[in-house]
Scaffold this motif. Sequence first.
Motif, PDB file in Angstrom:
ATOM      1  N   MET A 138       9.512   5.739 -22.003  1.00  0.00           N
ATOM      2  CA  MET A 138      10.604   5.316 -21.297  1.00  0.00           C
ATOM      3  C   MET A 138      10.406   5.266 -19.655  1.00  0.00           C
ATOM      4  O   MET A 138       9.425   6.199 -19.443  1.00  0.00           O
ATOM      5  CB  MET A 138      11.948   5.819 -21.402  1.00  0.00           C
ATOM      6  CG  MET A 138      12.352   6.534 -22.920  1.00  0.00           C
ATOM      7  SD  MET A 138      13.485   5.585 -23.514  1.00  0.00           S
ATOM      8  CE  MET A 138      14.745   5.358 -22.450  1.00  0.00           C
ATOM      9  N   THR A 139      10.843   4.329 -19.016  1.00  0.00           N
ATOM     10  CA  THR A 139      10.633   4.514 -17.649  1.00  0.00           C
ATOM     11  C   THR A 139      11.542   5.579 -16.710  1.00  0.00           C
ATOM     12  O   THR A 139      12.556   5.870 -17.603  1.00  0.00           O
ATOM     13  CB  THR A 139      10.945   3.133 -16.871  1.00  0.00           C
ATOM     14  OG1 THR A 139      12.421   2.710 -17.048  1.00  0.00           O
ATOM     15  CG2 THR A 139      10.226   1.840 -17.657  1.00  0.00           C
ATOM     16  N   ALA A 140      11.238   5.896 -15.615  1.00  0.00           N
ATOM     17  CA  ALA A 140      12.288   6.506 -14.804  1.00  0.00           C
ATOM     18  C   ALA A 140      13.702   5.826 -14.877  1.00  0.00           C
ATOM     19  O   ALA A 140      13.745   4.480 -15.216  1.00  0.00           O
ATOM     20  CB  ALA A 140      11.969   6.707 -13.524  1.00  0.00           C
ATOM     21  N   ARG A 141      14.614   6.495 -14.468  1.00  0.00           N
ATOM     22  CA  ARG A 141      15.947   6.115 -14.443  1.00  0.00           C
ATOM     23  C   ARG A 141      16.449   4.706 -13.467  1.00  0.00           C
ATOM     24  O   ARG A 141      15.693   4.770 -12.499  1.00  0.00           O
ATOM     25  CB  ARG A 141      16.996   7.081 -13.631  1.00  0.00           C
ATOM     26  CG  ARG A 141      18.568   6.930 -13.782  1.00  0.00           C
ATOM     27  CD  ARG A 141      19.147   8.210 -13.481  1.00  0.00           C
ATOM     28  NE  ARG A 141      19.053   8.546 -11.926  1.00  0.00           N
ATOM     29  CZ  ARG A 141      19.869   7.821 -10.986  1.00  0.00           C
ATOM     30  NH1 ARG A 141      20.452   6.627 -11.324  1.00  0.00           N
ATOM     31  NH2 ARG A 141      19.433   7.856  -9.842  1.00  0.00           N
ATOM     32  N   GLY A 152      15.490  12.854 -16.362  1.00  0.00           N
ATOM     33  CA  GLY A 152      16.576  12.167 -15.867  1.00  0.00           C
ATOM     34  C   GLY A 152      16.591  10.607 -16.164  1.00  0.00           C
ATOM     35  O   GLY A 152      17.074   9.769 -15.784  1.00  0.00           O
ATOM     36  N   CYS A 153      15.657  10.221 -17.282  1.00  0.00           N
ATOM     37  CA  CYS A 153      15.281   8.556 -17.453  1.00  0.00           C
ATOM     38  C   CYS A 153      16.459   8.450 -18.566  1.00  0.00           C
ATOM     39  O   CYS A 153      16.412   7.116 -18.893  1.00  0.00           O
ATOM     40  CB  CYS A 153      14.131   8.351 -17.962  1.00  0.00           C
ATOM     41  SG  CYS A 153      13.625   8.870 -19.492  1.00  0.00           S
ATOM     42  N   PRO A 162      28.453   3.853  -8.776  1.00  0.00           N
ATOM     43  CA  PRO A 162      28.336   4.011 -10.196  1.00  0.00           C
ATOM     44  C   PRO A 162      26.572   4.395 -10.579  1.00  0.00           C
ATOM     45  O   PRO A 162      25.792   3.973  -9.727  1.00  0.00           O
ATOM     46  CB  PRO A 162      28.489   2.583 -10.677  1.00  0.00           C
ATOM     47  CG  PRO A 162      29.200   1.727  -9.452  1.00  0.00           C
ATOM     48  CD  PRO A 162      28.904   2.565  -8.078  1.00  0.00           C
ATOM     49  N   LEU A 163      26.355   5.176 -11.350  1.00  0.00           N
ATOM     50  CA  LEU A 163      25.143   5.662 -11.680  1.00  0.00           C
ATOM     51  C   LEU A 163      24.321   5.256 -12.951  1.00  0.00           C
ATOM     52  O   LEU A 163      24.846   5.664 -13.975  1.00  0.00           O
ATOM     53  CB  LEU A 163      25.018   7.311 -11.629  1.00  0.00           C
ATOM     54  CG  LEU A 163      23.768   7.928 -11.925  1.00  0.00           C
ATOM     55  CD1 LEU A 163      23.556   8.891 -10.626  1.00  0.00           C
ATOM     56  CD2 LEU A 163      23.865   8.639 -13.061  1.00  0.00           C
ATOM     57  N   PRO A 164      23.581   4.188 -12.918  1.00  0.00           N
ATOM     58  CA  PRO A 164      22.895   3.369 -14.002  1.00  0.00           C
ATOM     59  C   PRO A 164      22.222   4.690 -14.579  1.00  0.00           C
ATOM     60  O   PRO A 164      21.159   4.938 -14.168  1.00  0.00           O
ATOM     61  CB  PRO A 164      22.254   2.249 -13.698  1.00  0.00           C
ATOM     62  CG  PRO A 164      22.426   2.326 -12.210  1.00  0.00           C
ATOM     63  CD  PRO A 164      22.974   3.636 -11.622  1.00  0.00           C
ATOM     64  N   ALA A 165      22.446   5.030 -15.756  1.00  0.00           N
ATOM     65  CA  ALA A 165      21.650   6.209 -16.353  1.00  0.00           C
ATOM     66  C   ALA A 165      20.593   5.568 -17.373  1.00  0.00           C
ATOM     67  O   ALA A 165      19.218   5.832 -17.667  1.00  0.00           O
ATOM     68  CB  ALA A 165      22.344   7.327 -17.182  1.00  0.00           C
ATOM     69  N   LEU A 166      21.004   4.461 -18.071  1.00  0.00           N
ATOM     70  CA  LEU A 166      20.197   3.951 -19.195  1.00  0.00           C
ATOM     71  C   LEU A 166      20.292   2.223 -18.867  1.00  0.00           C
ATOM     72  O   LEU A 166      21.321   1.789 -18.842  1.00  0.00           O
ATOM     73  CB  LEU A 166      20.588   4.209 -20.547  1.00  0.00           C
ATOM     74  CG  LEU A 166      19.687   3.990 -21.946  1.00  0.00           C
ATOM     75  CD1 LEU A 166      18.404   4.782 -21.569  1.00  0.00           C
ATOM     76  CD2 LEU A 166      20.713   4.205 -22.927  1.00  0.00           C
TER      77      LEU A 166
END
Length: 257
Positions: free
Chosen positions: A208-211, A42-43, A18-22
């Motif tokens: 916002m922070t990085a992903r 990409g964040c 799984p790829l947490p994007a937000l």
Amino acid sequence: MKVILHNISKTFNGREAPLPALAPVTLHIKPGEFICFLGPSGCGKSTLLRLIADQIEPTTGQIVLDGDTPTSTRQQKAIAWMAQNPALLPWQTVLENVRLPLQINRQHQRPAPTPHELLDMMGLMDFASAYPGTLSGGMQQRVALARTLTTGAPLWLMDEPFAALDALTRETLTGEVLHLWKKFHPTVLWVTHDITEAVHLADRIVVMTARPGHIRGIVTLSQPRPRDETTMEIAQKIREVRHLLRNREQPVTGEPT
Ligand code: ADP
Ligand code: MG
């Protein structure tokens, strides 16, 4: 339109994991507020706009738009969404492309600038009958911007609308966008990479922070527009935003207003 983002997050099904994007984001946005989102590539900035535009479903949390769901708001054509790529119809002229949303939602007449007014603002009048394929990337982006703004929607979701433009065009269009915003009072969520652009436009800049992206901090600007980035107040705001973008150690959660 009032926008409430309550703990919204998005995890995509990656190919292997799984790829947490937000990460969970909570933010309350007042009607008519101009919000800029800034953060590393990409964040999850585009993901955030696509969630609000009802293009994708959040993994957790709620989005409330004037007390309503994104799906219902989209069905009422109350959202103007501009994607990062212009996605114009190549077989239609510039004017036909700009008119397209009006033809699709004839039943929702709202006060809005006309396609001709917008083409004039964007410096595209001489290209009204040209086909998108014959235009530069920057010009196509301006056509897409005109097409978005002609809807009169009370919520504008703008994904790096100025990214393909040269500095001079960007400066001119910043003035035009602010003029339209003052005239039609939409709530604007505007993604950009450009700190200067953000301080010219925003009531609040959300960093916002990085992903997986979450809110690092919020910089509020109350200076009247047009703003001059060489003044002490604005230069100080630019420093605050830079500091938030650089500071990777201690995430600060933005407080909803
Ligand atoms: P930003 O707009 O801030 O550059 P995005 O929201 O486009 O970032 O993407 C955030 C992350 O989510 C990236 O790692 C991206 O590869 C990933 N991502 C975006 N859309 C999808 C998708 N449909 N499926 C899988 N991963 C995605
Ligand atoms: Mg993006």
